[in-house]
Write a protein that holds these residues in place. Structure first.
Motif, PDB file in Angstrom:
ATOM      1  N   GLU A  35       0.832  -1.207   0.000  1.00 51.01           N
ATOM      2  CA  GLU A  35       0.000   0.000   0.000  1.00 51.01           C
ATOM      3  C   GLU A  35       0.864   1.254   0.000  1.00 51.01           C
ATOM      4  OE1 GLU A  35      -4.010  -1.393   2.405  1.00 51.01           O
ATOM      5  OE2 GLU A  35      -2.159  -1.086   3.544  1.00 51.01           O
ATOM      6  N   VAL A  36       1.920   1.238   0.801  1.00 53.67           N
ATOM      7  CA  VAL A  36       2.822   2.395   0.870  1.00 53.67           C
ATOM      8  C   VAL A  36       3.561   2.578  -0.447  1.00 53.67           C
ATOM      9  CG1 VAL A  36       4.837   3.387   2.020  1.00 53.67           C
ATOM     10  CG2 VAL A  36       3.085   2.220   3.374  1.00 53.67           C
ATOM     11  N   LEU A  37       4.012   1.480  -1.039  1.00 50.00           N
ATOM     12  CA  LEU A  37       4.732   1.549  -2.308  1.00 50.00           C
ATOM     13  C   LEU A  37       3.880   2.193  -3.393  1.00 50.00           C
ATOM     14  CD1 LEU A  37       6.507  -1.935  -2.375  1.00 50.00           C
ATOM     15  CD2 LEU A  37       7.630   0.292  -2.274  1.00 50.00           C
ATOM     16  N   ASN A  38       2.622   1.811  -3.457  1.00 48.14           N
ATOM     17  CA  ASN A  38       1.759   2.358  -4.498  1.00 48.14           C
ATOM     18  C   ASN A  38       1.375   3.810  -4.223  1.00 48.14           C
ATOM     19  OD1 ASN A  38       0.873   0.321  -6.727  1.00 48.14           O
ATOM     20  ND2 ASN A  38       1.051  -0.877  -4.840  1.00 48.14           N
ATOM     21  N   TRP A  39       1.312   4.192  -2.946  1.00 51.10           N
ATOM     22  CA  TRP A  39       1.115   5.620  -2.649  1.00 51.10           C
ATOM     23  C   TRP A  39       2.327   6.406  -3.128  1.00 51.10           C
ATOM     24  CZ3 TRP A  39       3.892   9.064   0.396  1.00 51.10           C
ATOM     25  CH2 TRP A  39       3.306  10.316   0.547  1.00 51.10           C
ATOM     26  N   MET A  40       3.518   5.868  -2.895  1.00 51.51           N
ATOM     27  CA  MET A  40       4.734   6.538  -3.348  1.00 51.51           C
ATOM     28  C   MET A  40       4.788   6.639  -4.867  1.00 51.51           C
ATOM     29  SD  MET A  40       7.771   5.160  -0.837  1.00 51.51           S
ATOM     30  CE  MET A  40       7.930   5.778   0.838  1.00 51.51           C
ATOM     31  N   LEU A  41       4.241   5.623  -5.543  1.00 51.68           N
ATOM     32  CA  LEU A  41       4.246   5.636  -7.008  1.00 51.68           C
ATOM     33  C   LEU A  41       3.352   6.731  -7.584  1.00 51.68           C
ATOM     34  CD1 LEU A  41       4.240   1.870  -8.048  1.00 51.68           C
ATOM     35  CD2 LEU A  41       5.877   3.618  -8.785  1.00 51.68           C
ATOM     36  N   SER A  42       2.441   7.255  -6.768  1.00 47.98           N
ATOM     37  CA  SER A  42       1.589   8.354  -7.249  1.00 47.98           C
ATOM     38  C   SER A  42       2.396   9.617  -7.476  1.00 47.98           C
ATOM     39  CB  SER A  42       0.449   8.617  -6.260  1.00 47.98           C
ATOM     40  OG  SER A  42       0.953   9.061  -5.009  1.00 47.98           O
ATOM     41  N   ASP A  43       3.605   9.649  -6.909  1.00 45.93           N
ATOM     42  CA  ASP A  43       4.539  10.754  -7.145  1.00 45.93           C
ATOM     43  C   ASP A  43       5.480  10.318  -8.265  1.00 45.93           C
ATOM     44  OD1 ASP A  43       6.518  12.653  -7.173  1.00 45.93           O
ATOM     45  OD2 ASP A  43       6.768  12.741  -5.004  1.00 45.93           O
ATOM     46  N   ALA A  44       5.420  11.016  -9.383  1.00 50.10           N
ATOM     47  CA  ALA A  44       6.189  10.613 -10.565  1.00 50.10           C
ATOM     48  C   ALA A  44       7.690  10.596 -10.320  1.00 50.10           C
ATOM     49  CB  ALA A  44       5.873  11.545 -11.735  1.00 50.10           C
ATOM     50  N   THR A  45       8.167  11.315  -9.306  1.00 52.68           N
ATOM     51  CA  THR A  45       9.614  11.354  -9.075  1.00 52.68           C
ATOM     52  C   THR A  45      10.164  10.004  -8.635  1.00 52.68           C
ATOM     53  OG1 THR A  45       9.323  12.100  -6.778  1.00 52.68           O
ATOM     54  CG2 THR A  45       9.563  13.801  -8.475  1.00 52.68           C
ATOM     55  N   LEU A  46       9.299   9.115  -8.110  1.00 51.84           N
ATOM     56  CA  LEU A  46       9.781   7.779  -7.742  1.00 51.84           C
ATOM     57  C   LEU A  46      10.146   6.998  -9.002  1.00 51.84           C
ATOM     58  CD1 LEU A  46      10.399   5.734  -5.542  1.00 51.84           C
ATOM     59  CD2 LEU A  46       8.046   4.916  -5.700  1.00 51.84           C
TER      60      LEU A  46
END
Length: 365
Positions: A35-46
């Motif tokens: 869940e955390v990984l996919n929230w982070m993926l919402s930021d294109a900089t990842l």
């Protein structure tokens, strides 16, 4: 005896993301890695970070900081880097941007740029690096978003035993900042917590991730009439002690609730100055609150026009004086330059005559 911090090499599989990372919204506290990984993926900089690792390998120059968690380790600094490695190693975790993640994973594996082990800096307790994290991410080179800064400062604030004005200076000294900035962020975060606890006053589409904390922070800390309207006493050690929740709701709606045109009643941050003026004028405030007038119309009932005129006149005079200083250097003026100068004279004459008339009327009465 207190164990010393040290560098150790650990398996990537034994590293866990920090579920109380200040950057995470409240809804993800206690969430799974996926869940955390996919929230982070919402930021294109990842994705950009993953592309860099895929192309160049993992850069270990900046240590990932961890604390021991049974047989594993929780990352308290470096969660984005760990997230990038985890996704490259296991692209099936990606729900957001799965194709991009899959492509970068294949590329990284072909180049053998996905580390299985990395060196990390192990500390015994979080508080050993709290000030370092605050310095780095609140005032330093890797600054978080404002709401993450405020959340982390609030966390540090809550650790302090005495909640007095001196605490702002103490926190500021610890993180290399200034007391007014620290106090401003903490006050803004307190307002956010109250609004959040009321479920954002049921404003459609408003949640932590769409909430611009700088709006409510600036409204309270930089515009005294708005703060007083909500019962917030900025001179008190407990500014929110007598807050009027009904009026906080009104201000929150003005700042965040979208109208049919997609804008709010206040609009941009710079319009807070106008709202402050409107609130100071009883007639303007009542008409704005009732909805009979929008912010611009209500502002016409205040002395804001006089303030703006003074500002424009002062700026114009400064520009004219600068032009006057160098006019003797002009070698090829044209008719348009003369026309502009004449229009300035004409406009200045109209303004001067109108102001003179108003002064005379005021002196008569």
């Amino acid at each position: 005896m207190k164990a010393e911090a040290k560098f150790i090499e650990v398996d990537i599989q034994s590293l866990q993301l920090d579920d109380i990372n200040p950057r995470l919204p409240e809804r993800l506290k206690g969430a799974t890695d996926k869940e955390v990984l996919n929230w982070m993926l919402s930021d294109a900089t990842l994705i950009d970070l993953m592309a860099s690792i895929s192309e160049n390998g993992f850069f270990s120059g900046e240590p990932i900081i961890v604390i021991s968690n049974n047989d594993n380790y929780t990352v308290i600094e470096g969660n984005r880097r760990l997230a990038a490695i985890k996704l490259l190693a296991n692209p099936g975790l990606a729900i957001i941007s799965p194709k991009a993640v899959e492509y970068l994973s294949i590329e990284a594996k072909e180049k053998r740029n996905i580390p299985k082990k990395i060196w990390v800096y192990l500390v015994k307790e979080r508080n050993e690096v709290e000030n370092y994290l605050a310095f780095r991410h609140v005032t330093g080179v890797k600054q978080w978003h404002v709401i993450s800064k405020a959340r982390y400062l609030n966390y540090l604030y809550q650790q302090k035993p005495n909640k007095t004005e001196s605490i702002y200076k103490a926190l500021a000294k610890e993180i290399g900042s200034k007391a007014p900035y620290v106090r401003r962020l903490l006050i803004g975060y307190k307002a956010f917590e109250i609004i959040q606890s009321r479920k954002y006053f049921n404003i459609p589409d408003l949640d932590e991730e769409s909430f611009d904390i700088s709006l409510i922070t600036d409204a309270i800390t930089m515009h005294s009439a708005i703060a007083e309207f909500m019962g917030i006493d900025m001179e008190s050690e407990a500014p929110f002690e007598n807050i009027n929740l009904a009026k906080l709701k009104e201000v929150t709606e003005w700042l965040y609730q979208k109208l049919s045109n997609g804008k709010t009643r206040v609009g941009e941050n710079r319009n807070l100055r106008v709202l402050n003026k409107v609130i100071q004028n009883n007639s303007a405030r009542d008409l704005f609150i009732s909805g009979e007038k929008n912010l611009k119309e209500a502002a016409e009932l205040t002395d804001l026009a006089d303030e703006n005129i003074r500002m424009y006149l002062t700026r114009s005079l400064q520009n004219i004086l600068e032009a006057q200083k160098i006019v003797h250097r002009s070698t090829s003026p044209d008719k348009n330059d003369k026309k502009v100068a004449d229009e300035i004279i004409d406009s200045a004459d109209i303004i001067s005559r109108y102001i003179s008339k108003k002064i005379r009327e005021r002196e008569i009465f």
